[in-house]
Design an enzyme around this catalytic site. Structure first.
Site, short mmCIF file in Angstrom:
data_model
loop_
_atom_site.label_atom_id
_atom_site.label_comp_id
_atom_site.label_asym_id
_atom_site.label_seq_id
_atom_site.Cartn_x
_atom_site.Cartn_y
_atom_site.Cartn_z
N HIS A 101 15.28 -3.55 0.59
CA HIS A 101 14.99 -4.53 1.63
C HIS A 101 16.29 -5.18 2.12
CE1 HIS A 101 10.45 -5.03 1.58
NE2 HIS A 101 10.70 -4.08 0.70
N CYS A 142 11.50 0.52 3.50
CA CYS A 142 10.54 0.60 2.39
C CYS A 142 9.35 1.49 2.73
CB CYS A 142 10.10 -0.81 1.98
SG CYS A 142 9.34 -0.90 0.34
N LEU A 143 8.23 0.91 3.12
CA LEU A 143 7.08 1.72 3.53
C LEU A 143 7.47 2.64 4.67
CD1 LEU A 143 3.96 2.11 3.03
CD2 LEU A 143 3.63 0.50 4.92
N GLY A 180 0.80 -1.21 0.00
CA GLY A 180 0.00 0.00 0.00
C GLY A 180 0.83 1.26 0.00
N GLU A 232 16.67 -7.15 4.47
CA GLU A 232 16.42 -8.50 4.99
C GLU A 232 16.29 -9.54 3.90
OE1 GLU A 232 12.38 -7.16 3.75
OE2 GLU A 232 14.17 -6.21 4.60
#
Length: 748
Positions: A188, A94-95, A65, A190
């Protein structure tokens, strides 16, 4: 914060499918830390604010989203505006970076070319998060990005960026706030394929957080009853008690199964199945068939009238148990998982450790079982009212064939069953010395129907339109990958049943034209199911020291005379799209495993090309086991808990899983039912092996109809992973190729 205090992190999960990978990264980078994970909508900010004083730092994880949508970002948007008394160091991913960006003068924009599962070189300042770090190759999962705008009074400083050239130009990959203790990365860290910008970045964040806390005299409150009552326990934690057995014999009280072994290297499995009841369409029968490499063991379950059958319908408070012609209902104590766990805990036994299955539960679970586990409301469907979502048989008598050694193991859980074990051995020995007809073994001449079947295939225009809608969700950031599927149906007008039109004959034909390592023929009223699946979902070894393994398949090339293995490898490994599809599911599965087993999860094979009868496939392998053996007592089953929390299979949903499943419900025309679910076994010794229901088909007998002249309807499913790089025509062709591999069994 005192140096000797245990670091305590609050990780905020925005319903992502990589959250536990991020937790594992924090655990590695900040030794000894305790990590508490909450959903972003669990607390109102006024309730969360006083709890922040118990934490050393906050990690804001990724998620689907937009940070501009309140439901997507939850409480995170308020963290950035905490007053000076409540400031806490924060690391965003990220978000998390996007939310930080729009809070302090950044513009949120869409990428021209989205980056889902793509690896990019990240350039950086060499300061702050990137101090002492060299080259960074980073995995990206985003369609939105932040652009700094000084005209908006931007309070942020760029730390890292990529150069996407004609695609997107320069894209910010790292930010920090100029005065507040906030840092974030867009990529990311991870992900399994991020190199150079993962552990080291988190360690640098921790150094920066400690330094800021010391400079501003920020003290972390000691953990107390208020925090303990308000927040979940730290990860990794013990297995949820609600999903584990609550009673049962201890290990030293286990009974030993009866067994005999015969060396029969030329053992004909279809013929043996027929000798043990496969040809009788009116009786239940289960056959898990390793019909091709790398499968090794094939299992014939010998069901008799005393065998226990278990059926469950989603949403029902009861489970139905049948035996000796009687059927009763039992109220569930909490959910079906706890009931099945308790059922198996009281039926433990011990056998030959080299054989994976000694007896136990065999059957299937529908896709909707996993959907329900994600707390997603099921769509209204007549199918769920009529047909079981879980259909299992407790098998006490088994014949297990080892394809590697040629040994046949005849086993029984019943201590008074020596006569059956010996008689079955003599029956199979005799059959090995009797000639078997080609028809009996492969069924190639027995699949035709007098009346022409009606084949109902997915509509191309409809499927293409669904692909285009799926790509809109990918562009908006709601998903990185959507595994879109469709159903086909084959309807045979009624005719009196014959051997040549039996489901067993059709299965023999399927295994001859499309042999697979995870094939199966399962006939459990009211459903008949046959599969030529190439994909293992999860296997877990017997406790203690349970090892869980998942082997997702993403990436397929059809074998032809022109496609050699070398060409297939170039087409698969050399394709950014195919590798990205596989990578996204690998990262998702790592998250599912980390959630249960803790830190010790490894990718033992990434994007290996494996050869099957009709296709080449891109296959990865992920394994995990807990370091803390205390959670693997005789009354727990780690594999079963991992199975429960990993459904539905990530290779059949996409990522992030929950949001992707919700989107797929809006795109697809009907429920998936058995297709996209799982089938396999749970052994009385505690091990299990479950495969993904693909390259499969099933039919249901309709209990609402008493007319014996009903048509015979088989349902087939197929689909593919839709990514931003997908070509709709190519996806349509791939879906049809997968359908054809099963349609061959019907000669249509």
């Amino acid at each position: 914060m005192a140096v000797d205090e245990t670091p305590r992190l609050l990780l905020i999960d925005s319903y992502d499918s990589f959250t536990f990978n991020l937790a594992a990264l924090c655990h590695r980078a900040i030794p000894g830390c305790l990590i508490h994970i909450i959903k972003n909508d669990l607390f109102e900010f006024k309730r969360l604010l006083p709890l922040l004083k118990f934490f050393s730092a906050v990690v804001v994880g990724p998620g689907p989203g937009s940070p501009e949508v309140a439901e997507d970002i939850g409480v995170v948007k308020h963290l950035w505006n905490a007053d000076s008394e409540n400031l806490i160091p924060i690391f965003g991913v990220c978000l998390g970076l996007q939310s930080l960006g729009i809070a302090f003068g950044g513009r949120l924009l869409r990428l021209n070319v989205v980056k889902h599962g793509q690896i990019s070189t990240v350039h950086h300042s060499g300061t702050d998060l990137f101090w002492g770090i060299g080259t960074v190759q980073a995995v990206r999962y985003h369609s939105l990005h932040i652009q700094l705008d000084e005209s908006l009074g931007c309070e942020l400083e760029k730390l890292a960026w990529t150069s996407d050239l004609a695609d997107n130009g320069e894209v910010i990959m790292g930010l920090k706030h100029k005065t507040r203790p906030f840092w974030a990365v867009q990529y990311h860290p991870e992900s399994v394929c991020t190199n150079g910008g993962s552990d080291c970045v988190l360690r640098n964040f921790w150094i920066l957080a400690q330094s800021w806390s010391a400079k501003h005299n920020r003290k972390v409150l000691p953990w107390n009853a208020n925090a303990l009552a308000s927040l979940p326990p730290p990860w990794p934690a013990s297995i949820s008690a609600s999903a584990l057995p609550v009673s049962g014999p201890e290990t030293d009280c286990l009974s030993t199964i009866l067994a005999s072994v015969h060396h029969l290297p030329h053992f004909q499995l279809p013929l043996a199945c027929e000798l043990l009841g496969a040809a009788d369409e009116h009786s239940p029968f289960v056959f898990l068939d390793s019909a091709a490499e790398p499968g090794r063991f094939s299992i014939i379950g010998c069901i008799n009238p005393m065998s226990v059958g278990i059926t469950y319908y989603m949403g029902c408070p009861y489970v139905f148990v049948s035996s000796e012609g009687q059927k009763r209902q039992e109220r569930l104590p909490s959910d079906i998982w706890a009931w099945l766990s308790d059922f198996m805990c009281s039926r433990k036994a011990r056998g030959n450790a080299d054989i994976p299955f000694w007896g136990g539960l065999v059957g299937y679970m529908s896709y909707e079982v996993g959907v329900d586990g994600l707390d997603i409301p099921l769509l209204p469907s007549m199918g769920h009212e009529r047909y079981p979502d879980i259909n299992l048989a407790f098998v006490e008598r088994t014949v297990v064939f080892d394809h590697e050694t040629g040994d046949v193991h005849i086993q029984s859980l019943r201590l008074d069953d020596s006569v059956w074990v010996s008689e079955t051995g003599r029956l199979l020995l005799k059959a090995c010395h009797s000639p078997a007809s080609t028809t009996s073994l492969n069924g190639t001449s027995g699949t035709r129907h007098k009346a022409k079947p009606v084949l109902s295939l997915p509509q191309k225009d409809r499927y293409i339109a669904q692909i285009e809608k799926a790509k809109e969700f990918l562009l908006s950031g709601d998903s990185y990958e959507l595994c879109l599927t469709a159903r086909a149906r084959i309807t045979f007008p009624f005719q009196p049943p014959t051997e040549k039109s039996s489901s067993w004959t059709r299965y023999k034909h399927l295994r001859s034209v499309n042999p697979a390592p995870h094939a199966a023929y399962i006939r459990l009223h009211p459903t008949t199911f046959m599969s030529s699946s190439p994909e293992r979902f999860i296997s877990y070894s017997r406790p203690p020291n349970t090892l869980c393994q998942l082997r997702p398949i993403k990436g397929t090339v059809r074998k032809t005379a022109q496609i050699t293995r070398e060409i297939a490898e170039e087409m698969l490994i050399g394709s950014a799209k195919e590798v990205a599809e596989n990578l996204m599911i690998v990262d998702l599965i790592r998250h599912d495993l980390h959630r249960v087993v803790g830190v010790d999860v490894k990718v033992t094979q990434f994007c290996g090309v494996e050869e099957y009868h009709t296709v080449y496939q891109l296959v990865s392998s992920i394994e995990g086991r807990p370091k803390d053996s205390s959670i693997q007592s005789s009354k727990t089953n780690l594999g079963w808990e991992t199975l429960r929390t990993s459904l539905p299979p990530g290779s059949m949903t996409g990522a992030p899983k929950k949001r992707s499943v919700e989107i797929l419900q809006s795109l697809e025309d009907d429920d998936r039912g058995i297709y996209s679910g799982i089938f396999g076994y749970w052994c009385v010794g505690g091990g299990g092996d479950w495969s993904v229901t693909i390259r499969s088909c099933f039919k249901h007998e309709d209990p609402c109809k008493t007319d014996i002249k009903s048509d015979e309807v088989w349902v087939l499913g197929a689909g593919g992973a839709i990514t931003a790089l997908s070509d709709p025509e190519a996806e349509w062709d791939e879906m049809n190729t997968k359908l054809q591999s099963v349609l061959k069994a019907f000669d249509v």
